[in-house]
Write a protein that holds these residues in place. Structure first.
Motif, mmCIF file in Angstrom:
data_model
loop_
_atom_site.group_PDB
_atom_site.id
_atom_site.type_symbol
_atom_site.label_atom_id
_atom_site.label_comp_id
_atom_site.label_asym_id
_atom_site.label_seq_id
_atom_site.Cartn_x
_atom_site.Cartn_y
_atom_site.Cartn_z
ATOM 1 N N ARG A 1 11.470 4.625 -7.595
ATOM 2 C CA ARG A 1 10.184 4.423 -8.205
ATOM 3 C C ARG A 1 10.107 3.498 -9.246
ATOM 4 O O ARG A 1 10.681 3.405 -10.147
ATOM 5 C CB ARG A 1 9.688 5.783 -8.439
ATOM 6 N N PHE A 2 8.859 2.529 -9.062
ATOM 7 C CA PHE A 2 8.705 1.647 -10.082
ATOM 8 C C PHE A 2 7.731 2.413 -10.890
ATOM 9 O O PHE A 2 6.617 2.333 -10.567
ATOM 10 C CB PHE A 2 8.610 0.334 -9.794
ATOM 11 N N VAL A 3 7.815 2.529 -12.310
ATOM 12 C CA VAL A 3 6.942 3.340 -13.036
ATOM 13 C C VAL A 3 6.283 2.157 -14.400
ATOM 14 O O VAL A 3 7.144 1.695 -14.915
ATOM 15 C CB VAL A 3 7.571 4.650 -13.661
ATOM 16 N N ASP A 4 5.019 2.356 -14.165
ATOM 17 C CA ASP A 4 4.322 1.785 -15.470
ATOM 18 C C ASP A 4 4.843 2.238 -16.877
ATOM 19 O O ASP A 4 4.679 3.687 -17.214
ATOM 20 C CB ASP A 4 3.037 2.091 -15.564
ATOM 21 N N HIS A 5 5.170 1.401 -17.865
ATOM 22 C CA HIS A 5 5.876 1.700 -18.870
ATOM 23 C C HIS A 5 4.772 2.696 -19.867
ATOM 24 O O HIS A 5 5.267 3.429 -20.612
ATOM 25 C CB HIS A 5 6.543 0.545 -19.753
ATOM 26 N N VAL A 6 3.689 2.014 -19.916
ATOM 27 C CA VAL A 6 2.548 2.630 -20.857
ATOM 28 C C VAL A 6 1.911 4.136 -20.379
ATOM 29 O O VAL A 6 2.065 4.802 -20.738
ATOM 30 C CB VAL A 6 1.450 1.542 -21.096
ATOM 31 N N SER A 7 1.518 3.938 -18.975
ATOM 32 C CA SER A 7 0.700 5.257 -18.284
ATOM 33 C C SER A 7 1.758 6.087 -17.804
ATOM 34 O O SER A 7 1.531 7.251 -17.561
ATOM 35 C CB SER A 7 -0.215 4.797 -17.339
ATOM 36 N N GLN A 8 3.157 5.558 -17.437
ATOM 37 C CA GLN A 8 4.080 6.529 -16.772
ATOM 38 C C GLN A 8 3.509 7.014 -15.338
ATOM 39 O O GLN A 8 4.033 7.625 -14.820
ATOM 40 C CB GLN A 8 4.395 8.029 -17.431
ATOM 41 N N SER A 9 2.780 6.116 -14.880
ATOM 42 C CA SER A 9 2.106 6.263 -13.467
ATOM 43 C C SER A 9 3.007 5.426 -12.724
ATOM 44 O O SER A 9 3.514 4.471 -12.771
ATOM 45 C CB SER A 9 0.769 6.098 -13.145
ATOM 46 N N LYS A 10 3.358 5.849 -11.408
ATOM 47 C CA LYS A 10 4.097 5.097 -10.357
ATOM 48 C C LYS A 10 3.334 4.029 -9.767
ATOM 49 O O LYS A 10 2.224 4.275 -9.375
ATOM 50 C CB LYS A 10 4.538 5.996 -9.154
ATOM 51 N N VAL A 11 3.896 2.721 -9.647
ATOM 52 C CA VAL A 11 3.189 1.657 -9.362
ATOM 53 C C VAL A 11 3.667 1.431 -7.817
ATOM 54 O O VAL A 11 2.940 0.928 -7.104
ATOM 55 C CB VAL A 11 3.570 0.222 -10.151
ATOM 56 N N ILE A 12 4.977 1.559 -7.580
ATOM 57 C CA ILE A 12 5.406 1.573 -6.050
ATOM 58 C C ILE A 12 6.564 2.127 -5.918
ATOM 59 O O ILE A 12 7.452 2.467 -6.762
ATOM 60 C CB ILE A 12 5.619 -0.072 -6.041
ATOM 61 N N GLY A 13 7.026 2.378 -4.648
ATOM 62 C CA GLY A 13 8.061 2.981 -4.305
ATOM 63 C C GLY A 13 8.937 2.417 -3.212
ATOM 64 O O GLY A 13 8.450 1.551 -2.244
ATOM 65 N N SER A 14 10.460 2.494 -3.235
ATOM 66 C CA SER A 14 11.065 1.875 -2.025
ATOM 67 C C SER A 14 12.096 2.744 -1.594
ATOM 68 O O SER A 14 12.551 3.382 -2.474
ATOM 69 C CB SER A 14 11.568 0.594 -2.381
ATOM 70 N N TYR A 15 12.147 2.983 -0.374
ATOM 71 C CA TYR A 15 13.204 3.898 0.158
ATOM 72 C C TYR A 15 14.234 3.053 1.044
ATOM 73 O O TYR A 15 14.094 2.091 1.687
ATOM 74 C CB TYR A 15 12.516 4.829 1.428
ATOM 75 N N ASN A 16 15.620 3.468 0.854
ATOM 76 C CA ASN A 16 16.570 3.075 1.565
ATOM 77 C C ASN A 16 17.262 4.167 2.424
ATOM 78 O O ASN A 16 17.889 5.120 1.805
ATOM 79 C CB ASN A 16 17.715 2.331 0.649
ATOM 80 N N LEU A 17 16.955 4.360 3.700
ATOM 81 C CA LEU A 17 17.171 5.466 4.458
ATOM 82 C C LEU A 17 17.053 4.915 6.025
ATOM 83 O O LEU A 17 16.691 3.878 6.407
ATOM 84 C CB LEU A 17 16.225 6.440 4.541
ATOM 85 N N ASN A 18 17.948 5.717 6.677
ATOM 86 C CA ASN A 18 17.918 5.637 8.309
ATOM 87 C C ASN A 18 17.312 6.904 8.853
ATOM 88 O O ASN A 18 18.195 8.097 8.857
ATOM 89 C CB ASN A 18 19.090 5.377 8.964
ATOM 90 N N ASP A 19 16.034 6.835 9.255
ATOM 91 C CA ASP A 19 15.562 8.351 9.756
ATOM 92 C C ASP A 19 15.764 8.741 11.239
ATOM 93 O O ASP A 19 14.970 9.422 11.767
ATOM 94 C CB ASP A 19 14.164 8.550 9.187
#
Length: 277
Positions: A59-77
């Motif tokens: 999860r990439f999180v905004d330093h000020v608001s602490q809200s998630k900006v974007i997420g990335s998954y590494n998986l084989n589903d």
């Protein structure tokens, strides 16, 4: 540690012995990190999934608001191959009969096939389930493989996805799903609106407010609630108290980023004492 690893760590303060069954990647990435960060009363049993990495979610999180900006998954589903599935089925057949409570958090990442779900439902003495809809499985994931089980924790978006119903009242959907799947206790979480529990045998609804003072990260709140309401229901603790305990645990969960801290048992007890005076 996230997912079922986080659930097991939260449970460890309240339950003497836990067996954790999950999957890691073929190359056993993070195995030592996981073992070193699991509580001592947790016995892990892992399937090492062929042609798969250990699931890593960033999860990439905004330093000020602490809200998630974007997420990335590494998986084989992709679903487990026959060899892995056979090994998992063997573990479950051996372990489930030794345990009086089975908690399943199904993230739709290929670990639990229809056959495995059938084994769990058939063998479990008391089964509590969360089948999470997330960005990698939406449109595909369902609880269709599960039936005749005790407890389901699901959020409002997930039950509407499951029932393909955008507009009906939540309570109507809960009754309908409970009857269709023969679910004894169905809990729907509704974010800041709190949560609802329906008990089929009593044909009765119970309601709880949301108790979080601040919401930093909602991911994992349903898992946290599941980890506390499942043993409470198994132990036949009063329904109102059970839902309150689950809601207080979920409130703790959303007030921190990620899974850096497990549920604080002492804080939980003190809060309950103040509520119940």
């Amino acid at each position: 540690l996230g997912g079922v690893l986080s659930i097991a760590n939260s449970l460890s303060q309240f339950i003497k012995k836990i067996t954790l069954v999950s999957m890691l990647g073929e190359k056993k990435e993070f195995l030592n990190l996981i073992k070193n960060n699991l509580e001592k009363n947790i016995k892990p049993k892992f399937i090492f999934k062929k042609d798969s990495p250990t699931i890593l979610k960033k999860r990439f999180v905004d330093h000020v608001s602490q809200s998630k900006v974007i997420g990335s998954y590494n998986l084989n589903d992709e679903i487990l191959d026959k060899q892995n599935e056979k090994k998992l089925n063997s573990i479950l057949n051996k372990e489930i009969k030794k345990h009086d409570l089975v908690i399943v958090s199904d993230y739709g990442h290929g670990f639990i096939s229809k056959k495995i779900a059938g084994t769990i439902c058939k063998k479990a003495n008391f089964l509590a389930l969360n089948a999470q809809v997330n960005s990698s499985n939406i449109g595909y994931h369902t609880i269709a493989n599960y039936k005749n089980f005790n407890t389901l924790v699901i959020n409002e978006k997930e039950i509407r996805h499951e029932m393909r119903d955008k507009n009906s009242k939540t309570e109507i959907l809960m009754k309908k799903l409970s009857l269709e799947k023969n679910i004894h206790n169905l809990i729907v979480t509704k974010g800041k609106e709190g949560s609802i529990m329906y008990q089929k045998s009593k044909n009765r609804f119970y309601y709880s407010a949301a108790f979080a003072d601040k919401v930093l990260d909602k991911v994992g709140a349903g898992d946290t609630m599941l980890s506390l309401v499942a043993p409470c229901l198994k132990m036949k603790i009063e329904s109102e108290i059970t839902l309150l305990i689950g809601s207080l645990a979920a409130a703790q969960s959303v007030e921190i980023i990620g899974n850096k801290h497990k549920i604080d048992k002492l804080k939980m007890i003190k809060t309950l004492e103040s509520f119940l005076k």
